[in-house]
Design a protein around this motif. Sequence first.
Motif, PDB file in Angstrom:
ATOM      1  N   TYR A 291       0.832  -1.207   0.000  1.00 32.82           N
ATOM      2  CA  TYR A 291       0.000   0.000   0.000  1.00 32.82           C
ATOM      3  C   TYR A 291       0.867   1.258   0.000  1.00 32.82           C
ATOM      4  CZ  TYR A 291      -2.373   4.017   1.896  1.00 32.82           C
ATOM      5  OH  TYR A 291      -2.801   5.299   2.099  1.00 32.82           O
ATOM      6  N   LEU A 292       1.833   1.321   0.900  1.00 36.40           N
ATOM      7  CA  LEU A 292       2.682   2.507   1.007  1.00 36.40           C
ATOM      8  C   LEU A 292       3.463   2.753  -0.279  1.00 36.40           C
ATOM      9  CD1 LEU A 292       3.982   1.973   4.665  1.00 36.40           C
ATOM     10  CD2 LEU A 292       2.397   3.756   3.900  1.00 36.40           C
ATOM     11  N   ASP A 293       3.813   1.656  -0.964  1.00 39.46           N
ATOM     12  CA  ASP A 293       4.564   1.775  -2.211  1.00 39.46           C
ATOM     13  C   ASP A 293       3.744   2.457  -3.298  1.00 39.46           C
ATOM     14  OD1 ASP A 293       7.015   1.295  -3.550  1.00 39.46           O
ATOM     15  OD2 ASP A 293       6.147  -0.429  -4.589  1.00 39.46           O
ATOM     16  N   SER A 294       2.434   2.467  -3.122  1.00 38.06           N
ATOM     17  CA  SER A 294       1.551   3.083  -4.127  1.00 38.06           C
ATOM     18  C   SER A 294       1.223   4.537  -3.813  1.00 38.06           C
ATOM     19  CB  SER A 294       0.240   2.282  -4.217  1.00 38.06           C
ATOM     20  OG  SER A 294      -0.540   2.455  -3.032  1.00 38.06           O
ATOM     21  N   VAL A 295       1.700   5.039  -2.691  1.00 39.81           N
ATOM     22  CA  VAL A 295       1.353   6.391  -2.250  1.00 39.81           C
ATOM     23  C   VAL A 295       2.397   7.396  -2.737  1.00 39.81           C
ATOM     24  CG1 VAL A 295       0.947   7.873  -0.250  1.00 39.81           C
ATOM     25  CG2 VAL A 295       0.182   5.493  -0.208  1.00 39.81           C
ATOM     26  N   LYS A 299       8.303   6.798   0.190  1.00 37.60           N
ATOM     27  CA  LYS A 299       9.223   5.798  -0.348  1.00 37.60           C
ATOM     28  C   LYS A 299       9.392   4.700   0.695  1.00 37.60           C
ATOM     29  CE  LYS A 299      13.802   5.188  -2.420  1.00 37.60           C
ATOM     30  NZ  LYS A 299      15.084   5.863  -2.790  1.00 37.60           N
ATOM     31  N   VAL A 300       9.033   3.480   0.332  1.00 40.55           N
ATOM     32  CA  VAL A 300       9.023   2.380   1.294  1.00 40.55           C
ATOM     33  C   VAL A 300      10.150   1.403   1.004  1.00 40.55           C
ATOM     34  CG1 VAL A 300       7.410   0.974  -0.065  1.00 40.55           C
ATOM     35  CG2 VAL A 300       7.553   0.645   2.402  1.00 40.55           C
ATOM     36  N   ASN A 301      10.682   0.804   2.066  1.00 34.80           N
ATOM     37  CA  ASN A 301      11.725  -0.215   1.954  1.00 34.80           C
ATOM     38  C   ASN A 301      11.246  -1.459   2.686  1.00 34.80           C
ATOM     39  OD1 ASN A 301      14.115  -1.673   1.696  1.00 34.80           O
ATOM     40  ND2 ASN A 301      15.154  -0.598   3.366  1.00 34.80           N
ATOM     41  N   TYR A 302      11.099  -2.562   1.939  1.00 36.22           N
ATOM     42  CA  TYR A 302      10.704  -3.842   2.532  1.00 36.22           C
ATOM     43  C   TYR A 302      11.280  -4.952   1.654  1.00 36.22           C
ATOM     44  CZ  TYR A 302       7.905  -7.606   4.555  1.00 36.22           C
ATOM     45  OH  TYR A 302       7.511  -8.771   5.170  1.00 36.22           O
ATOM     46  N   PRO A 303      12.051  -5.874   2.229  1.00 38.86           N
ATOM     47  CA  PRO A 303      12.805  -6.831   1.414  1.00 38.86           C
ATOM     48  C   PRO A 303      11.957  -7.748   0.545  1.00 38.86           C
ATOM     49  CG  PRO A 303      13.626  -6.802   3.677  1.00 38.86           C
ATOM     50  CD  PRO A 303      12.369  -6.004   3.665  1.00 38.86           C
ATOM     51  N   ALA A 304      10.683  -7.961   0.882  1.00 37.96           N
ATOM     52  CA  ALA A 304       9.853  -8.892   0.122  1.00 37.96           C
ATOM     53  C   ALA A 304       9.064  -8.215  -0.997  1.00 37.96           C
ATOM     54  CB  ALA A 304       8.895  -9.634   1.051  1.00 37.96           C
ATOM     55  N   LEU A 305       9.259  -6.903  -1.201  1.00 42.36           N
ATOM     56  CA  LEU A 305       8.647  -6.247  -2.355  1.00 42.36           C
ATOM     57  C   LEU A 305       9.374  -6.684  -3.621  1.00 42.36           C
ATOM     58  CD1 LEU A 305       8.004  -2.597  -1.083  1.00 42.36           C
ATOM     59  CD2 LEU A 305       6.289  -4.368  -1.556  1.00 42.36           C
ATOM     60  N   ALA A 306       8.628  -6.864  -4.687  1.00 40.89           N
ATOM     61  CA  ALA A 306       9.198  -7.444  -5.906  1.00 40.89           C
ATOM     62  C   ALA A 306      10.317  -6.594  -6.498  1.00 40.89           C
ATOM     63  CB  ALA A 306       8.090  -7.647  -6.940  1.00 40.89           C
ATOM     64  N   ASP A 307      10.276  -5.268  -6.287  1.00 45.17           N
ATOM     65  CA  ASP A 307      11.315  -4.411  -6.862  1.00 45.17           C
ATOM     66  C   ASP A 307      12.471  -4.144  -5.898  1.00 45.17           C
ATOM     67  OD1 ASP A 307       9.938  -2.848  -5.070  1.00 45.17           O
ATOM     68  OD2 ASP A 307       9.669  -1.130  -6.417  1.00 45.17           O
ATOM     69  N   ILE A 398      -3.747  -0.445   7.365  1.00 45.19           N
ATOM     70  CA  ILE A 398      -3.664   0.343   6.128  1.00 45.19           C
ATOM     71  C   ILE A 398      -4.500   1.609   6.252  1.00 45.19           C
ATOM     72  CG2 ILE A 398      -4.283   0.364   3.680  1.00 45.19           C
ATOM     73  CD1 ILE A 398      -3.491  -2.592   3.575  1.00 45.19           C
ATOM     74  N   GLU A 399      -5.701   1.496   6.797  1.00 44.43           N
ATOM     75  CA  GLU A 399      -6.553   2.667   6.967  1.00 44.43           C
ATOM     76  C   GLU A 399      -5.924   3.678   7.925  1.00 44.43           C
ATOM     77  OE1 GLU A 399      -9.392   5.429   6.545  1.00 44.43           O
ATOM     78  OE2 GLU A 399      -9.107   3.616   5.332  1.00 44.43           O
ATOM     79  N   ASP A 400      -5.265   3.182   8.972  1.00 44.57           N
ATOM     80  CA  ASP A 400      -4.611   4.073   9.933  1.00 44.57           C
ATOM     81  C   ASP A 400      -3.503   4.877   9.259  1.00 44.57           C
ATOM     82  OD1 ASP A 400      -4.064   5.285  12.351  1.00 44.57           O
ATOM     83  OD2 ASP A 400      -2.885   3.621  13.151  1.00 44.57           O
TER      84      ASP A 400
END
Length: 408
Positions: A291-295, A299-307, A398-400
């Motif tokens: 979700y954060l990656d779409s905002v 800028k989000v950092n999380y190792p399991a994101l595809a990019d 996500i809503e929070d």
Amino acid sequence: MKFDTALLHQAAPGDAATGSTLTPIYQVSAFAHESPEKLEMVFNNKAPGFAYSRISNPTVDAFERRMAALEKGIGAVACSSGMSAVTLSLMNILQAGDEIIAGAGLFGGTIDLFGDLRAFGITTRFVKNVTAEQIEPLINDKTKVIFAELIGNPGLDVVDLESVSKLAHSRAIPLIIDSTTATPYLINPIDYGADIVVHSSSKYINGGGNSISGVIIDSGNFRWNPERYKGFEQYAKFGKFAYLAKLRNGIWRNIGCCLAPMNAFMNMVGMETMGLRMERQCQNALRLAEYLDSVDGIKVNYPALADNPYYPLVQKQFGGRGGAILTLKAGSKQRAFKLMGGLKYALNATNIGDVRTLVIHPASTIYTHSSDEQKLNAGVYDDTIRVSVGIENTEDLIEDFKQAIDNI
């Protein structure tokens, strides 16, 4: 046994004398024996038993056995905190003049520790990323250990254990892995070549944010050459248990960083649900990160994101699970503080691994003693927020974050 079954039945707790399904809290300082001869034997490790809770305690012993089984080690030593576990795992090996190779993106407290070790004549050589390619040029005759966080906190860089351990063992150097953020749910580092594994068990092992503790687990696989590792001469007779024997009878025992029985009990209660918690937390972290990656503006950092650059390694080592921590950059310190202040469920607190979602601004808190270069190496910027994701319903999380971002 599968993971959740092992949590309950491998090295299972309990009290055969009473039928208790949980190991009792032996909240006692000393243990009496029927004769001075028996106490002498127990005190000198010539008979099983307990003498004094700084040295050993039945509740703590039960926790150690369960952690050793969970991490596939030959034994474990519990400590009063995660930092004491890190410190003693190293000091059991090192002497003045020795060198450590470590990742530069470590937890702020560990970086501070390596600074403190300089006063004892121990030098740390940092690599920006813990890879075989960056480590090899720094190895010399003084290098006695390689230390790394498996998933960096909060940089979230991931170590390729197989390649790093292969290099370390080719040069007869032990690899110590802090697996706090990975947890045994994602991986057993010993399976991939780690020699010693440490945890801040205050975090995901405990899970409830109610006890400070740490634990050191030995694989028993490294052979400690007494000529290279001074102080191991008298422990060579213990074979694969040499590291644990030296630790228990030496610096751990003498410094007194023992775990309280109550905290050991709380850890055992908490660890039985670790699989359920981590499954939910990893799912929540991935969905929140997506979700954060779409905002826009985040800028989000999380190792399991595809990019993410560590995505292939996450698939290889962790079965696609990226852990329960993510970081985001809000654009400025002011925006970061406003976002954090606007969250209704996520608490502003300096911890990870709680069942509740926690957020913190690392630059102004856990990295307040670090230099600008150290912060940069750890992925800590003025606008960085670290999120330790809890077990709340994903939609609510996500809503929070959505309403807090909308209010910036």
